[in-house]
Design an enzyme around this catalytic site. Structure first.
Site, mmCIF file in Angstrom:
data_model
loop_
_atom_site.group_PDB
_atom_site.id
_atom_site.type_symbol
_atom_site.label_atom_id
_atom_site.label_comp_id
_atom_site.label_asym_id
_atom_site.label_seq_id
_atom_site.Cartn_x
_atom_site.Cartn_y
_atom_site.Cartn_z
ATOM 1 N N TRP A 180 0.831 -1.394 -0.092
ATOM 2 C CA TRP A 180 -0.138 -0.168 -0.243
ATOM 3 C C TRP A 180 1.046 1.338 0.016
ATOM 4 O O TRP A 180 2.144 1.291 0.449
ATOM 5 C CB TRP A 180 -1.025 -0.008 1.305
ATOM 6 N N ASN A 181 0.179 2.440 -0.282
ATOM 7 C CA ASN A 181 0.989 3.712 -0.457
ATOM 8 C C ASN A 181 0.106 4.668 0.167
ATOM 9 O O ASN A 181 -1.242 4.562 0.356
ATOM 10 C CB ASN A 181 1.136 4.134 -2.077
ATOM 11 N N HIS A 229 -9.836 16.073 -12.789
ATOM 12 C CA HIS A 229 -10.441 16.523 -11.595
ATOM 13 C C HIS A 229 -11.992 17.392 -11.737
ATOM 14 O O HIS A 229 -11.992 17.926 -12.828
ATOM 15 C CB HIS A 229 -9.350 17.355 -10.874
ATOM 16 N N HIS A 241 -13.594 30.016 -14.822
ATOM 17 C CA HIS A 241 -13.803 29.860 -13.234
ATOM 18 C C HIS A 241 -14.583 30.888 -12.816
ATOM 19 O O HIS A 241 -15.437 30.436 -11.801
ATOM 20 C CB HIS A 241 -12.054 29.870 -12.873
ATOM 21 N N ASP A 284 -13.938 20.629 -10.370
ATOM 22 C CA ASP A 284 -13.984 22.095 -9.941
ATOM 23 C C ASP A 284 -15.178 22.308 -9.033
ATOM 24 O O ASP A 284 -16.148 22.382 -9.694
ATOM 25 C CB ASP A 284 -13.593 23.149 -10.687
ATOM 26 N N HIS A 326 -13.922 26.922 -5.424
ATOM 27 C CA HIS A 326 -12.764 27.088 -5.891
ATOM 28 C C HIS A 326 -12.191 28.539 -6.321
ATOM 29 O O HIS A 326 -11.070 28.859 -6.216
ATOM 30 C CB HIS A 326 -12.387 26.126 -7.041
ATOM 31 N N HIS A 348 -6.341 19.823 -7.608
ATOM 32 C CA HIS A 348 -6.513 20.196 -9.092
ATOM 33 C C HIS A 348 -5.436 19.541 -9.905
ATOM 34 O O HIS A 348 -4.793 20.232 -10.657
ATOM 35 C CB HIS A 348 -6.598 21.581 -9.320
#
Ligand code: MN
Length: 261
Positions: A64-65, A76, A210, A78, A82, A72
């Protein structure tokens, strides 16, 4: 015989192949391109894995990590908070789940973007598309195809920057305002590193997609791929951002359901 239920029909369609699942998500790795802002602005992190154990002394039977990532980074979502225009609106964990499965239309500007990397979609382009295909879907996504997904192999090709900044396609200021304030869609999906054009830092307002979309409580989806496989109308998008409490966005697995062979 009773009518099959809608969900049973969906499952049968998926099983028979009459409904296909298209993965619109870019793989997440340390080489996934990320946006770069000029100084003095803060920078988003690239995606990084930190190994905890891999069938070794640290954990003999398990791998595992931990990971580190910007909200972002990569494909992804928004959320409205944001941007300062949407700062009192939903964070990514508060986006209603009925927004996460929605119809989508795909407008193809691959030829225009190949000709001019600074190509901007205008309201008239969208209206011309509507004349051919019908109105944009209420509660759905406007997905803009530009062929930019083919450049995601390297950060350099994807950002396409010179001494004046990045050159990538997007929406004009008026088109961004129109999509946010007048169109019935819930969001804009793109193949580029962000929803705004590379030159949008110099627009008025700056970063209009945005500014207007978040300010209208709408959403963005970025670094999509495989839009070429989707029909202009009729796809259903399933967008699953991580529900980061108070977060401004999150990496998302984005899938599309399409009908037909
Ligand atoms: Mn973003």
């Amino acid at each position: 015989m009773p009518e099959p239920s809608v969900l049973a029909s969906l499952v049968a369609g998926l099983h028979s192949g009459s409904i296909r699942i298209v993965d619109l998500t870019s793989p997440l790795s340390s080489s996934t391109p990320v946006i770069q802002l000029p100084p003095p602005f803060g920078q988003t992190a690239v995606f990084e894995l930190e190994e905890i154990s891999r069938y070794d002394d640290r954990g003999p039977a398990w791998y595992w990590n931990n990971f580190r990532s910007g909200e972002h980074t990569g494909t992804h979502f928004d959320a409205p908070n944001h941007w300062v225009t949407g700062k009192d609106l939903d964070d990514v964990a508060s986006v209603p789940v009925d927004r996460l499965i929605a119809p989508a239309v795909v407008l193809d500007f691959t030829a225009e973007a190949a000709e001019d990397p600074d190509f901007l979609v205008q309201v008239d382009h969208v209206k011309a598309w509507e004349a051919d295909h019908g109105p944009l879907p209420p509660g759905g996504w406007l997905l803009v195809r530009t062929g930019w997904d083919a450049r995601s192999i390297t950060q350099e090709a994807f950002l396409n920057a010179d001494e004046h900044g990045p050159h990538t396609p997007g929406l004009s200021v008026e088109c961004a305002r129109w999509v946010a304030e007048e169109s019935p869609v819930i969001g804009l999906g793109v193949e580029t590193v962000g929803t705004d054009a590379g030159r949008a830092h110099s627009f008025d307002p700056a970063f209009p997609c945005h500014s207007y979309l978040m300010g209208s409580g709408k959403y963005g989806l970025t670094q999509l791929r495989n839009l070429a496989v989707l029909p202009p109308t009729g796809a259903v998008v399933i967008a699953g951002p991580l529900p980061i409490v108070t977060g401004s966005g999150a990496p998302a697995r984005v899938l599309a359901l399409v009908e037909g062979p």
